[in-house]
Enzyme design. Structure first.
Site, short mmCIF file in Angstrom:
data_model
loop_
_atom_site.label_atom_id
_atom_site.label_comp_id
_atom_site.label_asym_id
_atom_site.label_seq_id
_atom_site.Cartn_x
_atom_site.Cartn_y
_atom_site.Cartn_z
N LYS A 36 -3.73 8.07 3.24
CA LYS A 36 -4.87 7.76 4.09
C LYS A 36 -4.64 8.26 5.52
O LYS A 36 -5.59 8.68 6.20
CB LYS A 36 -5.15 6.26 4.08
N TYR A 54 0.82 -1.22 0.00
CA TYR A 54 0.00 0.00 0.00
C TYR A 54 0.85 1.26 0.00
O TYR A 54 0.44 2.29 -0.51
CB TYR A 54 -0.95 -0.03 1.21
#
Length: 256
Positions: A162, A155
């Site tokens: 995020k 990720y």
């Protein structure tokens, strides 16, 4: 009677029928909301086509959250269809998979990182400010995250974006609270979406969830996440803001 009866909701960032935004728009309509959806650029035509697959075809607005002229015209666009908003859903994120994901953390160039942070985090603030004049009597802003407390495999810089989104939500909760506007996030487990397909190694996350989530996890079922978003848009959480609600089968609470 639905929990969003009489509510006017904008779902920003609806691209495909497989998106969380689409599922949220569907559940919101089923719960009585008058829904508007948005997208921009080449994806706008796709959004207009898939809008016909919702229970009621909603107006489709053109909104690029990185374009100030689009943000400035949002109120005018919305008022062509409804006289205000009671809720806004931020279903928007982007990071270049070729340079920022799949083990590219140490090599990710700043230009692409800056774009990911602007689109995925800063845009929550941009959208909130643009929608604020439409939410005169207060309302609810809900965004979508993927738990940023952990360094996930593959990720990489989207995890950093995020984390920025989650912090942005808390500051918005602080600054918009006096206006009666709540700001919360829903942290979903891995779901099969257009964005997920672009993440190298995403299948590893899916398998981990199936092994460790105590309630189990179906990465093809967007409805539980959509229901959580709709619940936060409703009046059932009048004193909840700055919160992250996990819809991940309980995975986040488990140890090794």
């Amino acid at each position: 009677m639905g929990i969003l009866d009489g509510k006017r909701i904008l779902v920003a960032g609806v691209t495909m029928e497989s998106s969380i935004g689409f599922a949220t728009a569907r559940v919101a309509q089923e719960q009585g909301a008058e829904v508007l959806i948005s997208n921009f650029g080449r994806a706008l035509g796709i959004t207009r086509r898939i809008a016909k697959r919702l229970p009621t075809e909603p107006p489709v607005l053109e909104l690029d959250v990185t374009d100030q002229s689009h943000l400035d015209s949002l109120a005018e666009q919305v008022r062509e269809h409804v006289d205000g908003l009671d809720g806004v859903v931020h279903s928007i994120a982007y990071g270049n998979p070729a340079t920022l994901l799949g083990g590219k953390f140490l090599s990710g160039p700043w230009e692409d990182v800056a774009q990911a942070v602007q689109v995925s985090a800063y845009s929550l603030k941009s959208l909130a400010v643009a929608a604020r004049p439409l939410m005169g009597a207060g309302g609810s802003l809900v965004g979508l995250t993927f738990d940023a407390t952990t360094a996930w495999p593959a990720y990489d810089w989207m995890g950093v974006a995020k984390a920025g989104l989650e912090s942005t939500s808390r500051y918005l909760a602080r600054d918009l609270g006096p206006d009666g506007i709540r700001c919360n996030l829903v942290s979903a487990g891995p779901l099969k979406t257009l964005a997920a397909k672009a993440i190298p190694g995403f299948e590893d996350l899916e398998s981990a969830w199936k092994e460790r989530a105590p309630l189990g996890w179906d990465e093809t079922d967007h409805t539980p996440t959509a229901r959580a978003v709709v619940a936060l848009l409703s009046d059932f959480f009048p004193a909840t803001t700055g919160e992250i609600v996990h819809v991940d089968g309980g995975f986040h609470a488990m140890g090794l």
